[in-house]
Design a protein around this motif. Structure first.
Motif, short mmCIF file in Angstrom:
data_model
loop_
_atom_site.label_atom_id
_atom_site.label_comp_id
_atom_site.label_asym_id
_atom_site.label_seq_id
_atom_site.Cartn_x
_atom_site.Cartn_y
_atom_site.Cartn_z
N VAL A 1 -45.86 -8.87 -4.31
CA VAL A 1 -46.11 -9.48 -5.62
C VAL A 1 -46.59 -8.43 -6.61
O VAL A 1 -46.36 -8.55 -7.83
N LEU A 2 -47.22 -7.37 -6.13
CA LEU A 2 -47.67 -6.31 -7.03
C LEU A 2 -46.49 -5.61 -7.68
O LEU A 2 -46.54 -5.21 -8.84
N VAL A 3 -45.39 -5.48 -6.93
CA VAL A 3 -44.17 -4.88 -7.48
C VAL A 3 -43.60 -5.81 -8.56
O VAL A 3 -43.16 -5.35 -9.62
N ALA A 4 -43.60 -7.11 -8.29
CA ALA A 4 -43.08 -8.07 -9.27
C ALA A 4 -43.91 -8.05 -10.55
O ALA A 4 -43.35 -8.13 -11.66
N LEU A 5 -45.23 -7.93 -10.42
CA LEU A 5 -46.10 -7.88 -11.61
C LEU A 5 -45.81 -6.63 -12.44
O LEU A 5 -45.72 -6.70 -13.67
N ALA A 6 -45.66 -5.49 -11.75
CA ALA A 6 -45.36 -4.25 -12.47
C ALA A 6 -44.01 -4.34 -13.17
O ALA A 6 -43.85 -3.86 -14.30
N ASP A 7 -43.04 -4.96 -12.49
CA ASP A 7 -41.69 -5.04 -13.04
C ASP A 7 -41.62 -6.00 -14.23
O ASP A 7 -40.90 -5.74 -15.20
N LYS A 8 -42.38 -7.10 -14.16
CA LYS A 8 -42.25 -8.13 -15.21
C LYS A 8 -43.14 -7.88 -16.42
O LYS A 8 -42.71 -8.03 -17.57
N PHE A 9 -44.42 -7.48 -16.17
CA PHE A 9 -45.37 -7.40 -17.27
C PHE A 9 -45.64 -5.97 -17.73
O PHE A 9 -45.95 -5.74 -18.90
N GLY A 10 -45.57 -5.01 -16.82
CA GLY A 10 -45.85 -3.63 -17.20
C GLY A 10 -47.30 -3.38 -17.54
O GLY A 10 -47.62 -2.36 -18.18
N LEU A 11 -48.22 -4.27 -17.12
CA LEU A 11 -49.65 -4.05 -17.38
C LEU A 11 -50.19 -2.98 -16.45
O LEU A 11 -49.77 -2.88 -15.29
#
Length: 411
Positions: free
Chosen positions: A371-381
């Motif tokens: 899920v950390l990869v998905a967060l980086a990919d979607k939000f870029g925070l």
């Protein structure tokens, strides 16, 4: 033990899930190839024709028999007596040895001697012995679909899984890959996605720098504040903590324990007090003491509780009355075990509290670290830190390469 070693050892659920899945995918491809080979039609030789039956030879006629003739009897003859002769042994000399001349064979041409090669010892033979070839499978559409399903099951999300597998397949379709080669490609692609968001918590010259920490119930906010305060204190920064979770006495006590351990003062208010009022008083106290950092804890709240989210928005408004640029950092603490629910949490908290960075906790207790990869990919925070335990050194700055290698099971 280094943090990467801890991460690799404790992130066993996600890494073992991906590792076992890759072995099954590649192994399945090998089984299919064996079945294709075994299913080839066998060549059956035609039976040889039986030899024709030859007629039996006719029996030969028996020869005619002649009448038997009886032989005539021979006359008996008496033997003459032999005179006895006395035996005298005669001396015979031994023959002299005779030398037999030998003929020398013609000399054969002598070839150049081969260079001497020393036989390797046991260890040399052991090292030189060829290892069995690793199983491989051709990268095709079917294999890509299986990889996508595996990444989705590790909670990377559909969009991220499709992007990762598409980049992996570029220029490699039709090639046979082993499990280790797939892991290497995966780790490289995940690192590429997460590298832009791996940033430490920024420090500003304004004092006090206000760090507001938000998140849902049980995400690990209180523990994260204590660990960060202890680390900043060890780095020579003067830190003040405000226990803004005035509705839960256990959270205040926990922060006080961490404050005593790190030598950091903890500001509290009576149970049930207005957390916005406590945040305002804490800013005045931190400015008076010349603190470098003021870390404000907040009560856990679900993103679907509108009343609690409005309370958080009130805290932000009150802080900005004291300092229009505050809060300088708003950290959203996420529990890795929540999986894809972390995406909706980021969306909601970003609207109300203007989230500036993420901290991911409890990666040691989930099979969904992707899920950390998905967060980086979607939000870029920015992802400032990750946690894999309860100890002070179990929270460390986020390293995308180490995380990617641990996630796919590479050493």
């Amino acid at each position: 033990m280094s943090f990467f070693s801890k991460l690799k050892d404790r992130l066993f659920k996600s890494s073992s899930k991906i590792d076992e899945g890759l072995e099954a995918i590649v192994g399945e491809g090998e089984d299919e190839e064996e079945q294709v080979v075994l299913s080839e039609p066998e060549i059956v030789s035609e039976p040889e024709p039986e030899p024709e039956h030859e007629p039996e030879p006719e029996p030969e006629p028996e020869p005619e028999t002649l009448p038997e003739i009886e032989p005539e009897p021979m006359p008996e003859i008496e033997p003459e007596p032999v005179p006895e002769i006395p035996f005298e042994p005669e001396y015979i000399p031994e023959p002299a040895p005779v030398e037999i001349p030998t003929m020398a064979a013609p000399a054969a041409p002598v070839a150049d001697p081969a260079p001497y090669k020393e036989k390797p010892g046991f260890f040399g033979r052991l090292v030189g012995r060829a290892a069995p070839a690793a199983p491989r499978r051709m990268l095709d559409d079917e294999m890509l679909e299986q990889l996508e399903e595996l990444l989705i099951s590790a909670d990377m999300g559909v969009d991220t899984a499709l992007r990762v597998t598409a980049n992996m397949a570029e220029g490699r379709l039709g090639k046979k890959l082993s499990v280790d080669e797939i892991k290497g490609l995966l780790a490289a692609e995940l690192t590429r996605i997460m590298e832009p968001v791996a940033r430490p918590l920024p420090l500003y010259p304004s004092k006090p720098q206000v760090v507001l920490v938000v998140g849902v119930n049980g995400s690990g906010k209180t523990t994260t504040i204590g660990k960060l305060a202890s680390q900043f204190r060890a780095a020579g920064k003067k830190v003040v903590i405000a226990a803004g979770d005035t509705f839960r006495a256990a959270a205040v006590e926990q922060l006080q324990v961490w404050g005593d351990r790190a030598g950091v003062p903890v500001l509290t208010a009576p149970e049930g007090s207005d957390p916005a009022s406590l945040a305002f008083d804490a800013m005045e106290r931190a400015a008076k003491d010349g603190a470098d950092l003021l870390m404000i804890d907040t009560a856990g709240r679900l993103q679907n509780r509108q009343d609690l989210m409005e309370e958080l928005a009130k805290i932000v408004r009150v802080i900005r009355k004291k300092d229009p640029s505050a809060p300088h950092n708003t950290l959203l603490v996420l529990d890795a075990t929540t999986g894809q629910n972390a995406l909706s949490q980021v969306e909601t908290f970003q609207k109300l509290a203007d989230v500036s960075g993420l901290v991911m906790t409890k990666l040691d207790g989930t099979a969904k670290g992707g899920v950390l990869v998905a967060l980086a990919d979607k939000f870029g925070l920015p992802i400032h830190a990750i946690g894999v335990g309860e100890q002070i050194d179990d929270l460390a700055p986020f390293d995308p390469e180490d995380f990617a290698r641990a996630l796919v099971g590479l050493s």
